[in-house]
Design a protein around this motif. Structure first.
Motif, short mmCIF file in Angstrom:
data_model
loop_
_atom_site.label_atom_id
_atom_site.label_comp_id
_atom_site.label_asym_id
_atom_site.label_seq_id
_atom_site.Cartn_x
_atom_site.Cartn_y
_atom_site.Cartn_z
N PRO A 133 5.65 -0.49 19.00
CA PRO A 133 6.64 -0.28 20.07
C PRO A 133 7.99 -0.91 19.79
O PRO A 133 9.02 -0.42 20.26
N GLU A 134 8.01 -1.99 19.03
CA GLU A 134 9.29 -2.68 18.76
C GLU A 134 10.25 -1.77 17.99
O GLU A 134 11.43 -1.66 18.34
N THR A 135 9.76 -1.10 16.92
CA THR A 135 10.61 -0.26 16.09
C THR A 135 10.51 1.22 16.44
O THR A 135 11.30 2.02 15.96
N ASN A 136 9.52 1.58 17.24
CA ASN A 136 9.25 2.98 17.58
C ASN A 136 8.87 3.81 16.35
O ASN A 136 9.19 4.99 16.26
N PHE A 137 8.18 3.17 15.40
CA PHE A 137 7.62 3.85 14.24
C PHE A 137 6.11 3.61 14.20
O PHE A 137 5.61 2.66 14.83
N LYS A 138 5.41 4.43 13.44
CA LYS A 138 4.02 4.13 13.10
C LYS A 138 4.05 3.42 11.75
O LYS A 138 4.47 4.00 10.74
N LEU A 139 3.64 2.15 11.72
CA LEU A 139 3.82 1.31 10.55
C LEU A 139 2.50 0.71 10.09
O LEU A 139 1.60 0.44 10.89
N PHE A 140 2.42 0.45 8.79
CA PHE A 140 1.28 -0.27 8.24
C PHE A 140 1.30 -1.72 8.68
O PHE A 140 2.35 -2.40 8.65
N GLY A 141 0.14 -2.21 9.08
CA GLY A 141 -0.06 -3.63 9.34
C GLY A 141 -1.49 -3.98 8.96
O GLY A 141 -2.39 -3.13 9.01
N PRO A 142 -1.75 -5.22 8.55
CA PRO A 142 -3.10 -5.60 8.15
C PRO A 142 -4.03 -5.80 9.35
O PRO A 142 -3.64 -6.37 10.36
N VAL A 143 -5.24 -5.30 9.21
CA VAL A 143 -6.29 -5.54 10.19
C VAL A 143 -7.55 -5.97 9.44
O VAL A 143 -7.72 -5.66 8.25
N ALA A 144 -8.42 -6.70 10.12
CA ALA A 144 -9.67 -7.11 9.50
C ALA A 144 -10.55 -5.90 9.25
O ALA A 144 -10.55 -4.94 10.02
N ALA A 145 -11.27 -5.89 8.13
CA ALA A 145 -12.12 -4.77 7.76
C ALA A 145 -13.42 -5.31 7.18
O ALA A 145 -13.49 -6.43 6.67
N GLU A 146 -14.45 -4.49 7.26
CA GLU A 146 -15.74 -4.88 6.69
C GLU A 146 -15.63 -4.99 5.17
O GLU A 146 -14.87 -4.25 4.53
N SER A 147 -16.39 -5.91 4.61
CA SER A 147 -16.40 -6.07 3.16
C SER A 147 -16.98 -4.82 2.50
O SER A 147 -17.94 -4.21 2.98
N THR A 148 -16.36 -4.43 1.39
CA THR A 148 -16.87 -3.30 0.61
C THR A 148 -17.84 -3.76 -0.47
O THR A 148 -18.39 -2.93 -1.20
N GLY A 149 -18.00 -5.06 -0.61
CA GLY A 149 -18.86 -5.60 -1.65
C GLY A 149 -18.18 -5.70 -3.00
O GLY A 149 -18.85 -5.96 -4.01
N ALA A 150 -16.88 -5.50 -3.03
CA ALA A 150 -16.14 -5.59 -4.29
C ALA A 150 -16.14 -7.02 -4.80
O ALA A 150 -16.25 -7.98 -4.04
N GLN A 151 -16.01 -7.16 -6.12
CA GLN A 151 -15.89 -8.49 -6.70
C GLN A 151 -14.48 -8.99 -6.44
O GLN A 151 -13.55 -8.64 -7.15
N ALA A 152 -14.35 -9.78 -5.40
CA ALA A 152 -13.04 -10.28 -4.98
C ALA A 152 -13.11 -11.81 -4.98
O ALA A 152 -13.68 -12.40 -4.08
N LYS A 153 -12.52 -12.41 -5.98
CA LYS A 153 -12.69 -13.84 -6.19
C LYS A 153 -11.57 -14.69 -5.60
O LYS A 153 -11.74 -15.89 -5.38
N SER A 154 -10.42 -14.08 -5.38
CA SER A 154 -9.26 -14.86 -4.96
C SER A 154 -9.08 -14.86 -3.45
O SER A 154 -9.32 -13.84 -2.79
N ARG A 155 -8.64 -15.97 -2.92
CA ARG A 155 -8.18 -16.02 -1.54
C ARG A 155 -6.90 -15.20 -1.45
O ARG A 155 -6.05 -15.24 -2.35
N ALA A 156 -6.75 -14.42 -0.39
CA ALA A 156 -5.57 -13.56 -0.26
C ALA A 156 -5.22 -13.38 1.21
O ALA A 156 -6.09 -13.35 2.07
N PHE A 157 -3.92 -13.23 1.46
CA PHE A 157 -3.43 -12.96 2.81
C PHE A 157 -2.66 -11.64 2.79
O PHE A 157 -1.70 -11.48 2.03
N ALA A 158 -3.11 -10.69 3.62
CA ALA A 158 -2.38 -9.44 3.82
C ALA A 158 -1.39 -9.67 4.95
O ALA A 158 -1.78 -10.10 6.05
N LEU A 159 -0.11 -9.40 4.71
CA LEU A 159 0.94 -9.74 5.67
C LEU A 159 1.80 -8.54 6.02
O LEU A 159 2.04 -7.66 5.19
N ARG A 160 2.28 -8.53 7.25
CA ARG A 160 3.39 -7.68 7.65
C ARG A 160 4.41 -8.55 8.39
O ARG A 160 4.07 -9.20 9.39
N LEU A 161 5.62 -8.58 7.88
CA LEU A 161 6.71 -9.33 8.51
C LEU A 161 7.47 -8.40 9.45
O LEU A 161 7.86 -7.30 9.07
#
Length: 286
Positions: free
Chosen positions: A155-183
């Motif tokens: 609503p702020e920009t009146n666009f449909k925009l990508f933003g990070p949301v929590a999702a179920e694990s896919t079981g991928a080999q993911a070793k690093s801590r990571a932060f998905a961000l939208r500013l």
């Protein structure tokens, strides 16, 4: 600091973020596939449903894109141009992509710079449904497990925009801590990331991906982009302690403004506010 009035009220949460796990890897986009499908397959082969990627020289054709433009209706602070569909093979110089989900299906947000077959240098926002990989080319990716960039109405920009949301694990080999961000808009790009890292106790981090826009641009080499509407790709980014010991974000970017001018360089800290959005993945490095 420069600011642009948006059509909606500012969201209380100025950084939308999800902590997840992730992993960096490289793959080759396959010729003859739509760019969206080629990217999806590359992530899926590593067990990821989405994430971010960066690339350099590549070849696209057919190819469709839009540039930043002024809003004709006033419904948005800025908008997109009509679509461009250059003939022949377009050669990319650089680009950055967020691969996520829109209306339940894979989708991407991708900005870059390129040279069209007729020699015209340009850049902007690639159209997922009109862009095909013309020749194989390599990309550097970072897959996310436990988070997904999802297109939602803002609503702020009146666009449909990508933003990070929590999702179920896919079981991928993911070793690093990571932060998905939208500013969100009207906060300095570097300062926002520095404050986030301080709040999370992060002392050093690498940026992966990086797709968004700033209100013009001020570069450390002295260059200035005055037109306020841009499409920007992060080409290299890191956050670490500077000479004073305080955290400093080094953000190398490339952009096109609404007049068609191109610019590249390192952004000045404290003088480059976000226009609409900035999506990226932050990987703590220690």
């Amino acid at each position: 600091m420069r600011s642009i009035k948006q059509p909606g009220a500012p969201h209380a949460e100025r950084i939308q973020w999800v902590e997840a796990r992730g992993r960096a890897f490289a793959f080759t986009l396959q010729a003859g596939l739509p760019l969206l499908e080629a990217a999806r397959r590359g992530f899926a082969a590593e067990g990821f449903a989405g994430g971010v990627l960066n690339f350099g020289a590549g070849a696209l054709g057919p190819f469709g894109y839009v540039m930043p433009a002024l809003s004709k209706t006033g419904d948005n602070a800025a908008f997109y141009s009509d679509a461009f569909r250059p003939k022949g093979v377009t050669r990319t110089k650089l680009g950055s992509m967020t691969l996520g989900v829109r209306e339940g299906a894979p989708f991407f947000h991708c900005h870059g710079l390129w040279t069209e077959a007729n020699g015209r240098a340009s850049g902007g926002h690639m159209l997922p449904d009109e862009t095909v990989v013309a020749e194989p080319f390599a990309v550097e990716a970072f897959g996310l497990d436990g988070a997904m960039f999802t297109a939602e109405s803002d609503p702020e920009t009146n666009f449909k925009l990508f933003g990070p949301v929590a999702a179920e694990s896919t079981g991928a080999q993911a070793k690093s801590r990571a932060f998905a961000l939208r500013l969100r808009p009207n906060q300095d790009f570097a300062g926002c990331l520095e404050a986030f890292c301080r709040a999370q106790g992060i002392v050093r981090a690498k940026i992966h991906g990086g797709v968004g826009s700033t209100i013009g641009a001020r570069f450390t080499h002295g260059g200035v982009t005055e037109p306020f509407a841009t499409e920007l790709a992060v080409t290299c980014g890191a956050i670490e302690a500077g000479s004073s010991g305080a955290l400093e974000a080094a953000l190398d970017v490339a952009l096109i403004d609404y007049t068609g001018d191109l610019a590249e360089g390192r952004l000045v800290r404290g003088d480059n506010p976000v226009l609409m959005t900035m999506e990226l993945v932050l990987e703590p490095m220690g």
